[in-house]
Design a protein around this motif. Sequence first.
Motif, short mmCIF file in Angstrom:
data_model
loop_
_atom_site.label_atom_id
_atom_site.label_comp_id
_atom_site.label_asym_id
_atom_site.label_seq_id
_atom_site.Cartn_x
_atom_site.Cartn_y
_atom_site.Cartn_z
N ALA A 218 0.88 -1.17 0.00
CA ALA A 218 0.00 0.00 0.00
C ALA A 218 0.92 1.22 0.00
N CYS A 219 0.68 2.15 -0.92
CA CYS A 219 1.59 3.28 -1.11
C CYS A 219 0.83 4.60 -1.09
N LEU A 220 1.54 5.63 -0.68
CA LEU A 220 1.01 6.99 -0.74
C LEU A 220 2.15 7.91 -1.14
N TYR A 221 1.90 8.77 -2.11
CA TYR A 221 2.94 9.66 -2.66
C TYR A 221 2.82 11.05 -2.06
N LEU A 222 3.97 11.62 -1.70
CA LEU A 222 4.01 12.95 -1.09
C LEU A 222 5.17 13.75 -1.66
N ASP A 223 5.01 15.06 -1.70
CA ASP A 223 6.10 15.92 -2.14
C ASP A 223 6.51 16.93 -1.08
N ASN A 224 6.11 16.66 0.18
CA ASN A 224 6.43 17.59 1.26
C ASN A 224 6.85 16.79 2.49
N TYR A 225 8.08 17.01 2.94
CA TYR A 225 8.60 16.29 4.12
C TYR A 225 7.71 16.50 5.34
N ASP A 226 7.22 17.72 5.53
CA ASP A 226 6.45 18.05 6.72
C ASP A 226 5.12 17.30 6.80
N ARG A 266 15.28 20.47 2.03
CA ARG A 266 15.20 19.46 0.99
C ARG A 266 13.85 19.50 0.29
N ASN A 267 13.90 19.40 -1.04
CA ASN A 267 12.69 19.22 -1.84
C ASN A 267 12.63 17.76 -2.25
N MET A 268 11.77 17.00 -1.59
CA MET A 268 11.75 15.56 -1.77
C MET A 268 10.42 15.09 -2.34
N TYR A 269 10.52 14.05 -3.15
CA TYR A 269 9.32 13.35 -3.59
C TYR A 269 9.39 11.96 -2.98
N MET A 270 8.41 11.61 -2.14
CA MET A 270 8.49 10.41 -1.31
C MET A 270 7.38 9.42 -1.65
#
Length: 278
Positions: A218-226, A266-270
């Motif tokens: 099960a996955c969820l995509y995020l572009d914000n560390y916070d 950091r600008n991360m895509y997680m």
Amino acid sequence: MPDGLISIGRMAEINRMTVPTLRLYDKLGLVKPAWTDPETGYRYYDMGQNARLDMISYMKELGMSLDEIGSVLQKEDIVVVEEVLIRKNEQLHRQMQELKTRHNAVERAINSIERYRKSPANRTTSLEFIDRRRIWGIPCSRNFYATGLPDYEHVLAELRAAMIEQDVSQVHTYNVGTSITREDFLAQNFQAKDVFVFTDEHFILKQQTLLLDSGMYACLYLDNYDEEEQGARSLLQFCAEHRYTVAGDYICEVMTEFNVFESARRNMYMRLQVPVTF
């Protein structure tokens, strides 16, 4: 001047090298001129010395330094040549392994960017099959979920330091992950467990890696560390709503970073993920 000798310029031309190179060989005692004019200091060579120059060029092609070549020529022992070449062979194998490792890391970075371009929009949840992966890492010394981004940066610095101690290139930290135990995740107790890098079968420390089994995640995509903690709670709710059983540790995978756009953070895509069964 003895008959049959040629000038240093002509000798250099015949052997496709420079006059300064022949002067250096003279200085190091590798190839002395057959005769030096006592009045002018001009150097002259015998054509028979081409054989020694050919041998020096051959040894250089094998990766031997001039000091090593000088030692071999001085001792005139074929066993010494063999010993030097064995050491060079081992050195080349290490360099090839390091280059292969870096090449694979670059390819993974390219794949990560491509995967980012084709990934779902921010906060999208999904059920995905993920192939088995190798990881190498260390326990988290600080719980950055409770203390914030500065401690996350501290944990990453410790990971890089541990890799440097093991002679592992920092290029691997392009694709990092952190984990929470299954029990803590289900209890919504956000306690950082490990920090690690994703590797492959060519990783120099392969024997120290752990294998993550393939399976459904099960996955969820995020572009914000916070937003990770909130996203992890949403992922747990997603599993509950679909009656998925969480079968292993929670992982936050940094798929790619874009720190060229901002210098202060950091600008991360997680991709947040947990293995599930049905």
